[in-house]
Scaffold this motif. Structure first.
Motif, PDB file in Angstrom:
ATOM      1  N   ARG A  58       8.385  41.807 -24.353  1.00 29.67           N
ATOM      2  CA  ARG A  58       9.261  40.858 -23.667  1.00 29.67           C
ATOM      3  C   ARG A  58      10.219  40.172 -24.629  1.00 29.67           C
ATOM      4  O   ARG A  58      10.495  38.970 -24.531  1.00 29.67           O
ATOM      5  CB  ARG A  58       8.427  39.844 -22.888  1.00 29.67           C
ATOM      6  N   GLU A  98      -2.053  36.459 -28.171  1.00 31.12           N
ATOM      7  CA  GLU A  98      -1.789  36.456 -26.738  1.00 31.12           C
ATOM      8  C   GLU A  98      -2.978  36.968 -25.928  1.00 31.12           C
ATOM      9  O   GLU A  98      -3.317  36.405 -24.907  1.00 31.12           O
ATOM     10  CB  GLU A  98      -0.564  37.325 -26.426  1.00 31.12           C
ATOM     11  N   ILE A 155       4.202  45.272 -21.849  1.00 30.29           N
ATOM     12  CA  ILE A 155       3.575  44.497 -20.786  1.00 30.29           C
ATOM     13  C   ILE A 155       4.343  44.781 -19.499  1.00 30.29           C
ATOM     14  O   ILE A 155       5.567  44.665 -19.454  1.00 30.29           O
ATOM     15  CB  ILE A 155       3.596  42.989 -21.098  1.00 30.29           C
ATOM     16  N   ASN A 188       3.519  42.965 -13.725  1.00 33.25           N
ATOM     17  CA  ASN A 188       2.358  42.251 -13.184  1.00 33.25           C
ATOM     18  C   ASN A 188       1.403  41.781 -14.270  1.00 33.25           C
ATOM     19  O   ASN A 188       0.244  41.452 -13.993  1.00 33.25           O
ATOM     20  CB  ASN A 188       1.619  43.139 -12.187  1.00 33.25           C
ATOM     21  N   ASP A 189       1.882  41.767 -15.527  1.00 31.04           N
ATOM     22  CA  ASP A 189       1.133  41.299 -16.700  1.00 31.04           C
ATOM     23  C   ASP A 189       0.044  42.260 -17.158  1.00 31.04           C
ATOM     24  O   ASP A 189      -0.736  41.923 -18.063  1.00 31.04           O
ATOM     25  CB  ASP A 189       0.515  39.905 -16.462  1.00 31.04           C
ATOM     26  N   GLU A 190      -0.055  43.432 -16.554  1.00 28.09           N
ATOM     27  CA  GLU A 190      -0.944  44.449 -17.088  1.00 28.09           C
ATOM     28  C   GLU A 190      -0.309  45.055 -18.339  1.00 28.09           C
ATOM     29  O   GLU A 190       0.917  44.976 -18.544  1.00 28.09           O
ATOM     30  CB  GLU A 190      -1.223  45.523 -16.039  1.00 28.09           C
TER      31      GLU A 190
END
Length: 395
Positions: A274, A305, A341, A344-346
């Motif tokens: 990101r 993280e 990433i 959906n944050d997977e």
């Protein structure tokens, strides 16, 4: 027949001329690269439009900001002519679908790197910059007087200068003669020389030597106009070193790692998550930690993280399992790479250049992804599909 075609082309051109430019850009810049390239066959007006620098730049900007990763796969088998595949996760979050597309054959050349919709590739003699969608390629000038030495090649773009550059580190080794033949395995590293080519220039520039070992193909990360690598000094110190190369000033610099990285190897691969410089790290267990630098260049901004537990994808066969265990014994978790990433944050992971896995950090679960015609062994790079025609800088 030709008159009918001409009339149809004029009608299409007239329709396009009546629409405001911002509407045309807004519509076309959100379409996939493959759809736009197919529309070039409609008429000459559309062909000119698709090649327009403003559309090329706007389209790339929208594709890069989608927060839906895409990749280029290349089969590592010469028997497959190094076939390229494109994989797109745009519909994964909403529909659970992934697009896996075999690309038209370009040349039998090996994939090295990706930047701004362009690939850096090579064969035994030459280095190329190409767009796998437009199938346009540029053969780079040859680096003269440096035959067949071990080298490291990286490709990057600086948004301020609007220049693409290829960096080649050439390793000069002391060759050892055994039985009248040169034994490459016992050759010792003498020094490394750094050469830079600005795309469009007629020749490479030698900018000095490098006191780091980049002989092994280590993935780089491009952040803030700088290329980043993990290396180790030539004196075989076991501590990993985070180094950067500024594509504007062409200067190397060591960067600070978090305090978790002491004298052990700790960081073992870099990535961009990101937009942030990130790294995979381990200590004395099998868990893979992912660290992110939230403020570029600030040591204290490194934060952990998430943590990824130990996992062996079941589709790895017995011979792969042996390779996997040998790699873990030498360098734990070095066969696992964090790719990106998802929306959906997977987290998308790669194992042994063989298996792609989705990790859910909320539940600690792993899910393998399989695709028809997926190569058994492959090279994978993050890649944004684009209309880049190589001579057009894309910001």
């Amino acid at each position: 027949m030709s008159k009918l075609v001409k009339t149809s082309e004029q009608q299409t051109s007239n329709i396009m001329e009546k629409l405001p430019q911002e509407i045309i850009l807004g519509i076309l810049s959100r379409l996939p690269s493959t759809s736009l390239l197919q529309s070039m066959l409609v008429c000459r007006a559309w062909r000119r439009l698709i090649r327009d620098p403003l559309l090329v730049a706007t389209h790339f900007s929208h594709m890069a900001e989608k927060d839906s990763p895409s990749f280029i796969f290349q089969s590592n088998r010469p028997s497959s002519s190094y076939q390229l595949f494109f994989i797109d996760f745009s519909d994964f979050h909403s529909q659970g679908k992934v697009m896996f597309k075999k690309l038209p054959h370009l040349m039998s050349i090996y994939l090295l790197d990706s930047c701004n919709g362009l690939l850096c590739m090579r064969d035994a003699r030459w280095i190329y910059i190409c767009n796998p969608f437009t199938r346009v390629y540029l053969q780079l000038p040859k680096l003269v007087n440096y035959p067949a030495q071990v080298g490291h090649i990286a490709f990057g773009f600086h948004q301020t200068t609007k220049q693409y550059k290829v960096i080649q580190v050439v390793y000069l080794r002391q060759q050892v003669l055994l039985g009248g033949r040169i034994n490459v395995a016992t050759s010792t590293l003498v020094q490394s020389q750094v050469h830079v080519l600005t795309i469009g220039d007629p020749s490479w520039r030698h900018i000095g030597t490098l006191p780091y070992d980049l002989a092994r193909p280590i993935p780089k990360a491009l952040v803030n106009g700088r290329l980043h690598w993990l290396s180790k000094p030539n004196n075989d110190n076991t501590a990993s070193i985070l180094i950067s190369f500024d594509l504007e000033t062409e200067q190397f610099q060591e960067m600070a790692k978090p305090d978790c990285c002491g004298s052990n190897r700790c960081f073992h691969h870099l990535m961009v998550l990101r937009g942030f410089l990130s790294a995979g790290a381990y200590h004395d267990n099998d868990e893979l930690e992912v660290w992110v630098m939230k403020e570029y260049g600030i040591k204290e901004s490194w934060i952990k993280e998430f943590t990824i537990g130990n996992h062996l994808p079941p589709t790895l066969q017995q011979n792969d399992l042996l390779h996997f265990n040998m790699a873990k014994a030498r360098f734990p978790n070095s066969s696992v790479r964090v790719l990106c990433i998802l929306r959906n944050d997977e987290i998308l992971l790669e194992y042994l250049n063989r298996v792609v896995v989705v990790f859910d950090p909320r539940h600690g679960t792993f899910k393998e992804l399989t695709f028809d015609a997926m190569p058994h062994w492959y090279k994978l790079v993050v890649h944004v599909g684009s209309l880049n025609w190589i001579h057009i800088p894309v910001c």
